[in-house]
Motif scaffolding. Structure first.
Motif, PDB file in Angstrom:
ATOM      1  N   GLU A 240      -2.984  -0.887  19.721  1.00  0.00           N
ATOM      2  CA  GLU A 240      -4.192  -0.905  20.552  1.00  0.00           C
ATOM      3  C   GLU A 240      -4.046   0.009  21.765  1.00  0.00           C
ATOM      4  O   GLU A 240      -4.957   0.770  22.107  1.00  0.00           O
ATOM      5  CB  GLU A 240      -4.482  -2.334  21.016  1.00  0.00           C
ATOM      6  CG  GLU A 240      -5.742  -2.422  21.883  1.00  0.00           C
ATOM      7  CD  GLU A 240      -5.995  -3.826  22.383  1.00  0.00           C
ATOM      8  OE1 GLU A 240      -6.945  -4.014  23.162  1.00  0.00           O
ATOM      9  OE2 GLU A 240      -5.221  -4.741  22.012  1.00  0.00           O
ATOM     10  N   LEU A 241      -2.885  -0.053  22.413  1.00  0.00           N
ATOM     11  CA  LEU A 241      -2.653   0.798  23.581  1.00  0.00           C
ATOM     12  C   LEU A 241      -2.718   2.277  23.201  1.00  0.00           C
ATOM     13  O   LEU A 241      -3.352   3.078  23.893  1.00  0.00           O
ATOM     14  CB  LEU A 241      -1.292   0.461  24.191  1.00  0.00           C
ATOM     15  CG  LEU A 241      -0.931   1.165  25.504  1.00  0.00           C
ATOM     16  CD1 LEU A 241      -0.095   0.251  26.385  1.00  0.00           C
ATOM     17  CD2 LEU A 241      -0.139   2.454  25.233  1.00  0.00           C
TER      18      LEU A 241
ATOM     19  N   ARG B 138      -6.353   3.300  22.586  1.00  0.00           N
ATOM     20  CA  ARG B 138      -7.158   3.375  23.814  1.00  0.00           C
ATOM     21  C   ARG B 138      -6.797   4.615  24.637  1.00  0.00           C
ATOM     22  O   ARG B 138      -7.668   5.230  25.256  1.00  0.00           O
ATOM     23  CB  ARG B 138      -7.001   2.105  24.637  1.00  0.00           C
ATOM     24  CG  ARG B 138      -7.665   0.900  23.998  1.00  0.00           C
ATOM     25  CD  ARG B 138      -7.658  -0.316  24.911  1.00  0.00           C
ATOM     26  NE  ARG B 138      -8.363  -1.428  24.285  1.00  0.00           N
ATOM     27  CZ  ARG B 138      -9.685  -1.587  24.332  1.00  0.00           C
ATOM     28  NH1 ARG B 138     -10.421  -0.705  24.980  1.00  0.00           N
ATOM     29  NH2 ARG B 138     -10.265  -2.601  23.742  1.00  0.00           N
TER      30      ARG B 138
ATOM     31  N   LYS C  90      -8.446   7.581  23.069  1.00  0.00           N
ATOM     32  CA  LYS C  90      -9.876   7.650  23.372  1.00  0.00           C
ATOM     33  C   LYS C  90     -10.127   8.061  24.813  1.00  0.00           C
ATOM     34  O   LYS C  90     -11.204   8.572  25.138  1.00  0.00           O
ATOM     35  CB  LYS C  90     -10.525   6.288  23.106  1.00  0.00           C
ATOM     36  CG  LYS C  90     -10.625   5.933  21.632  1.00  0.00           C
ATOM     37  CD  LYS C  90     -11.197   4.534  21.432  1.00  0.00           C
ATOM     38  CE  LYS C  90     -12.613   4.448  21.936  1.00  0.00           C
ATOM     39  NZ  LYS C  90     -13.204   3.116  21.677  1.00  0.00           N
ATOM     40  N   ALA C  91      -9.141   7.850  25.684  1.00  0.00           N
ATOM     41  CA  ALA C  91      -9.325   8.177  27.104  1.00  0.00           C
ATOM     42  C   ALA C  91      -9.393   9.669  27.347  1.00  0.00           C
ATOM     43  O   ALA C  91      -9.869  10.112  28.390  1.00  0.00           O
ATOM     44  CB  ALA C  91      -8.209   7.549  27.939  1.00  0.00           C
TER      45      ALA C  91
ATOM     46  N   ASP D  22      -7.699 -11.106  23.753  1.00  0.00           N
ATOM     47  CA  ASP D  22      -7.540 -10.048  22.750  1.00  0.00           C
ATOM     48  C   ASP D  22      -7.548 -10.616  21.342  1.00  0.00           C
ATOM     49  O   ASP D  22      -7.011 -11.700  21.077  1.00  0.00           O
ATOM     50  CB  ASP D  22      -6.218  -9.295  22.979  1.00  0.00           C
ATOM     51  CG  ASP D  22      -6.230  -8.574  24.321  1.00  0.00           C
ATOM     52  OD1 ASP D  22      -7.329  -8.222  24.787  1.00  0.00           O
ATOM     53  OD2 ASP D  22      -5.139  -8.369  24.890  1.00  0.00           O
TER      54      ASP D  22
ATOM     55  N   VAL E 278      -6.548   4.531  33.589  1.00  0.00           N
ATOM     56  CA  VAL E 278      -6.276   4.027  32.237  1.00  0.00           C
ATOM     57  C   VAL E 278      -5.277   2.876  32.271  1.00  0.00           C
ATOM     58  O   VAL E 278      -5.451   1.854  31.594  1.00  0.00           O
ATOM     59  CB  VAL E 278      -5.739   5.168  31.350  1.00  0.00           C
ATOM     60  CG1 VAL E 278      -5.284   4.644  30.001  1.00  0.00           C
ATOM     61  CG2 VAL E 278      -6.807   6.233  31.158  1.00  0.00           C
TER      62      VAL E 278
ATOM     63  N   ASP F  54      -6.897  -0.401  33.430  1.00  0.00           N
ATOM     64  CA  ASP F  54      -7.713  -1.003  32.381  1.00  0.00           C
ATOM     65  C   ASP F  54      -6.843  -1.651  31.307  1.00  0.00           C
ATOM     66  O   ASP F  54      -7.126  -2.765  30.850  1.00  0.00           O
ATOM     67  CB  ASP F  54      -8.615   0.070  31.768  1.00  0.00           C
ATOM     68  CG  ASP F  54      -9.443  -0.472  30.615  1.00  0.00           C
ATOM     69  OD1 ASP F  54     -10.307  -1.326  30.851  1.00  0.00           O
ATOM     70  OD2 ASP F  54      -9.219  -0.029  29.464  1.00  0.00           O
ATOM     71  N   LEU F  55      -5.752  -0.991  30.923  1.00  0.00           N
ATOM     72  CA  LEU F  55      -4.873  -1.543  29.894  1.00  0.00           C
ATOM     73  C   LEU F  55      -4.164  -2.803  30.387  1.00  0.00           C
ATOM     74  O   LEU F  55      -3.941  -3.740  29.610  1.00  0.00           O
ATOM     75  CB  LEU F  55      -3.849  -0.496  29.467  1.00  0.00           C
ATOM     76  CG  LEU F  55      -4.405   0.698  28.675  1.00  0.00           C
ATOM     77  CD1 LEU F  55      -3.328   1.752  28.485  1.00  0.00           C
ATOM     78  CD2 LEU F  55      -4.934   0.244  27.327  1.00  0.00           C
TER      79      LEU F  55
ATOM     80  N   ARG G 204      -6.400  -5.718  29.908  1.00  0.00           N
ATOM     81  CA  ARG G 204      -6.609  -6.105  28.512  1.00  0.00           C
ATOM     82  C   ARG G 204      -5.346  -6.634  27.857  1.00  0.00           C
ATOM     83  O   ARG G 204      -5.421  -7.453  26.949  1.00  0.00           O
ATOM     84  CB  ARG G 204      -7.147  -4.910  27.711  1.00  0.00           C
ATOM     85  CG  ARG G 204      -8.466  -4.354  28.231  1.00  0.00           C
ATOM     86  CD  ARG G 204      -9.030  -3.331  27.282  1.00  0.00           C
ATOM     87  NE  ARG G 204      -9.359  -3.945  25.991  1.00  0.00           N
ATOM     88  CZ  ARG G 204     -10.496  -4.576  25.724  1.00  0.00           C
ATOM     89  NH1 ARG G 204     -11.428  -4.698  26.672  1.00  0.00           N
ATOM     90  NH2 ARG G 204     -10.716  -5.100  24.534  1.00  0.00           N
TER      91      ARG G 204
END
Length: 240
Positions: A106-107, A110, A113-114, A164, A222, A225-226, A229
């Motif tokens: 997931e990390l 993400r 996508k950043a 999550d 980033v 945000d991580l 989450r």
């Protein structure tokens, strides 16, 4: 009679002289008539009337004005100097440790996508890195909220609900410790308060450590945000 005879003789001589001149017997100048002129020329049959050939006029040459000395020097400098390099943003590094394989995927997704500019370095470990005290997943958000309310009535306020997706979604996390002794101590305290469903799970068997490097401003956003989450994951600073 004598004068008349003299006159006739003079006339005869004058006519003879005129005839001799006309015939050219006396070597006089040639007649100026066109037939006689052509007959007196050498090889008259080769005569041709030619118009004078003139080469075509060349187009006027375009003369470029010479550049001013200052303009020429400025142009040479502009061509010689390389373009200025873009200013490079300060780099930073963040480590996410104790990730499960799912969290690592997931990390990575993400961060991809950043945007571009980030570099990831991944390390896997087989030894447990932490001990997690928690109450297993309650099956739904309502069930997790109900369990959290029950724990607060028992005096347990340091908790949060896992959001999550995965096997631990809607579990109630009570603490994450670096060693088993500290985790066992918390579990004993919870039992004394009447919490019977809490348990300890090791984390780190197959855990992943990911270092993320990139522009400082973008990486800070980033990473923040991580961290929100990926609850329970250690976030550390590292040298870029």
């Amino acid at each position: 009679m004598a004068p008349l005879r003299v006159t006739v003789i003079i006339l005869i001589f004058a006519n003879l002289l005129a005839l001799a001149l006309w015939r050219g017997w006396l070597g006089g100048g040639s007649s100026y008539g066109e037939p006689e002129r052509l007959s007196n020329q050498l090889n008259p049959e080769r005569l041709r009337l030619m118009t004078e050939a003139r080469p075509p006029a060349a187009p006027p040459a375009v003369v470029k004005p010479a550049p001013e000395p200052e303009q020429a020097v400025a142009k040479e400098k502009a061509e010689a100097e390389p373009p200025a390099a873009d200013s490079v943003a300060p780099q930073a590094c963040v480590v996410f440790a104790g990730l499960s394989p799912d969290q690592a995927r997931e990390l990575t997704a993400r961060i991809a996508k950043a945007g571009t500019g980030f570099k990831l370095s991944e390390t896997r470990s087989e030894a447990p890195s932490s001990w997690w005290v928690h109450i297993p997943a309650q099956g739904s958000r309502d069930g997790a909220e109900k369990k959290a309310a029950e724990l607060r009535r028992l005096g347990v306020d340091d908790l949060f609900i896992m959001q999550d997706a995965g096997p631990n979604q809607f579990a109630v996390s009570l603490g994450l410790y670096k060693n088993e002794v500290a985790a066992t101590r918390l579990l004993d305290t919870l039992k004394e308060k009447g919490v019977r469903s809490a348990q300890i799970a090791t984390r780190g068997a197959g855990t992943v450590r990911i270092e993320v490097r990139g522009p400082g401003d973008s990486l800070a956003t980033v990473a923040s945000d991580l961290s929100e989450r990926l609850r329970g994951v250690n976030r550390l600073e590292c040298s870029p």
